[in-house]
Write an enzyme that holds these catalytic residues in place. Structure first.
Site, PDB file in Angstrom:
ATOM      1  N   GLU A  19      16.048  30.171  29.795  1.00 18.54           N
ATOM      2  CA  GLU A  19      15.317  29.975  28.532  1.00 18.54           C
ATOM      3  C   GLU A  19      15.502  31.148  27.560  1.00 18.54           C
ATOM      4  O   GLU A  19      14.820  32.165  27.666  1.00 18.54           O
ATOM      5  CB  GLU A  19      13.820  29.783  28.826  1.00 18.54           C
ATOM      6  CG  GLU A  19      12.990  29.573  27.560  1.00 18.54           C
ATOM      7  CD  GLU A  19      11.501  29.314  27.837  1.00 18.54           C
ATOM      8  OE1 GLU A  19      11.106  29.235  29.009  1.00 18.54           O
ATOM      9  OE2 GLU A  19      10.738  29.204  26.868  1.00 18.54           O
ATOM     10  N   LYS A  47      17.015  25.929  28.334  1.00 20.79           N
ATOM     11  CA  LYS A  47      15.751  25.609  27.648  1.00 20.79           C
ATOM     12  C   LYS A  47      15.668  26.462  26.379  1.00 20.79           C
ATOM     13  O   LYS A  47      15.062  27.545  26.381  1.00 20.79           O
ATOM     14  CB  LYS A  47      14.567  25.882  28.585  1.00 20.79           C
ATOM     15  CG  LYS A  47      13.213  25.661  27.916  1.00 20.79           C
ATOM     16  CD  LYS A  47      12.061  25.701  28.891  1.00 20.79           C
ATOM     17  CE  LYS A  47      10.733  25.700  28.169  1.00 20.79           C
ATOM     18  NZ  LYS A  47       9.585  25.518  29.027  1.00 20.79           N
TER      19      LYS A  47
HETATM   20  C1  5MM Z   1       3.698  27.901  29.152  1.00 17.54           C
HETATM   21  O1  5MM Z   1       4.082  29.147  28.571  1.00 17.54           O
HETATM   22  C2  5MM Z   1       5.181  29.769  29.246  1.00 17.54           C
HETATM   23  C3  5MM Z   1       4.810  31.115  29.797  1.00 17.54           C
HETATM   24  O2  5MM Z   1       4.380  31.969  28.788  1.00 17.54           O
HETATM   25  P1  5MM Z   1       3.851  33.465  29.162  1.00 17.54           P
HETATM   26  O3  5MM Z   1       4.639  33.965  30.313  1.00 17.54           O
HETATM   27  O4  5MM Z   1       4.089  34.227  27.883  1.00 17.54           O
HETATM   28  O5  5MM Z   1       2.393  33.323  29.456  1.00 17.54           O
HETATM   29  C4  5MM Z   1       6.374  29.814  28.308  1.00 17.54           C
HETATM   30  O6  5MM Z   1       7.480  30.455  28.879  1.00 17.54           O
HETATM   31  C5  5MM Z   1       6.747  28.403  28.004  1.00 17.54           C
HETATM   32  O7  5MM Z   1       7.236  27.783  29.162  1.00 17.54           O
HETATM   33  C6  5MM Z   1       7.825  28.322  26.946  1.00 17.54           C
HETATM   34  O8  5MM Z   1       7.646  29.281  25.926  1.00 17.54           O
HETATM   35  C7  5MM Z   1       7.808  26.977  26.297  1.00 17.54           C
HETATM   36  O9  5MM Z   1       6.497  26.670  25.925  1.00 17.54           O
HETATM   37  P2  5MM Z   1       6.250  26.058  24.484  1.00 17.54           P
HETATM   38  O10 5MM Z   1       4.756  26.109  24.307  1.00 17.54           O
HETATM   39  O11 5MM Z   1       6.985  26.958  23.528  1.00 17.54           O
HETATM   40  O12 5MM Z   1       6.820  24.663  24.543  1.00 17.54           O
END
Ligand code: 5MM
Length: 339
Positions: A175, A217
């Site tokens: 990602e 991703k």
């Molecule tokens: C769910 O949030 C994931 C973990 O975030 P932190 O480690 O900062 O708490 C994050 O990696 C998430 O999987 C991705 O950013 C994609 O989430 P979104 O909300 O952008 O679809």
């Protein structure tokens, strides 16, 4: 490798997405607090139990990404989360990075950490039932950033992570997220997204990572939230595919987009537009906030409102499933449901 290729193909199958419920403890605590729910371990557990036990979730999601804490917790009926997910027909994913930290010599930029001891952690996660993993690198667009130093450091770490996952028999979700925050334009987002992607695939090639056993991703190509630029879904979709078409090799198992702070409806509408374009790789979604935010609001940490939270999640997953199938109508968004 054959099993991992199969798992990667399952994760990006054309009629399923991936639910990202892997917020770290501190992020989850902030979200609970913002929703008026006490930031306690039991509330983090109960919230994830509400999500993964949503009726029919496996009709719209191939898997769910969890964080270390949830991976080791149990449902109220005593089953460990990965075990319950297997019973529910969902692949179990684990976030293995330990977060973005300041990158030395690059003020305002970060590098995602977590490589130390990763081999041993992955072996343990595989034993606990992890089929796939996730590692997120974060890039901010600004004056002179991202720097090559940060792009190289983060993409190098992603390649080392991917290699270690394959050693452990786990499919890596790779990602690289270019953040939406800021005044940058659509063109700038496109240029940075393509440059990060190019560097990433060069690192993955150097590490001889089997691309048919990884899932990319990335962010969609969108203008910065403070740019004032209005861009419709067709342009976002076209610019997103353009940014990746000469960058992501055809052998890559597929792309599962993150939502990045887009509203649930914008994310689904843009996904629907993306799916209308013919691409060399399967495209699906791996949304976090765009799927779970309405569920958190509806649940409110109240055991008596679990069904409301699950209905909200079911609704957003079904909206995105309709987007994948080419039949998403934003005006009917409220009526979508799984099962
Ligand atoms: C769910 O949030 C994931 C973990 O975030 P932190 O480690 O900062 O708490 C994050 O990696 C998430 O999987 C991705 O950013 C994609 O989430 P979104 O909300 O952008 O679809």
């Amino acid at each position: 490798m054959k099993d991992m290729t199969k798992t990667a193909a399952t994760l990006v199958r054309s009629d399923r997405g991936i639910l990202a419920a892997d917020e770290s403890i501190s992020t989850m605590n902030k979200r609970l607090t913002a929703a008026g729910i006490p930031a306690a371990e039991e509330n983090r557990r109960a919230y994830r139990e509400m999500l993964v036990t949503t009726p029919g979730l496996n009709e719209g999601a191939s898997g769910v990404i969890l964080c270390d804490e949830t991976f080791r917790q149990r449902l109220r009926d005593g089953r460990a989360f990965p075990e319950a997910m297997a019973d529910l027909g969902l692949l179990a994913g684990i976030k293995v990075d330990t977060g973005a930290r300041p990158l030395a010599g690059a003020p305002g930029e970060t590098v995602t950490e977590g490589l130390d001891g990763l081999r041993e952690r992955l072996t343990e996660y595989a034993g606990l039932g992890a089929a796939f993993a996730k590692w997120r690198a974060v890039f901010r667009i600004g004056d002179g950033v991202p720097s090559w130093r940060s792009v190289r450091a983060d993409t190098h770490a992603l390649a080392r992570y991917a290699c270690l996952c394959h050693e452990a028999g786990i499919v890596p979700i790779v990602e690289p997220e270019v953040l939406m925050d800021g005044p940058h334009t659509l063109d700038q987002c496109s240029a940075v997204t393509a440059a990060v992607g190019l560097t990433l695939f060069s690192e993955l090639r150097d590490y001889e990572v089997a691309l048919d056993a990884i899932v990319l991703k990335p962010n969609m190509v969108v203008p910065g939230t403070e740019s004032g630029q209005a861009t419709g879904p067709h342009e976002i979709a076209a610019r997103t595919v353009d940014a990746f078409k000469d960058v992501v090799p055809e052998q890559t198992a597929g792309i599962a987009f993150l939502s990045g702070g887009q509203s649930p409806d914008a994310a689904a509408t843009n996904l629907a537009a993306l799916r209308k374009i013919k691409t060399p790789w399967p495209l699906t979604f791996s949304f976090g906030r765009a799927l779970v935010q309405p569920a958190l609001t509806a649940w409110r940490g109240d055991a008596g409102r679990v069904a409301d939270g699950q209905r909200a999640l079911s609704n957003r997953v079904a909206c995105n499933l309709a987007a994948l199938r080419g039949g998403y109508r934003p005006a009917d968004a409220k009526s979508y449901a799984l099962t």
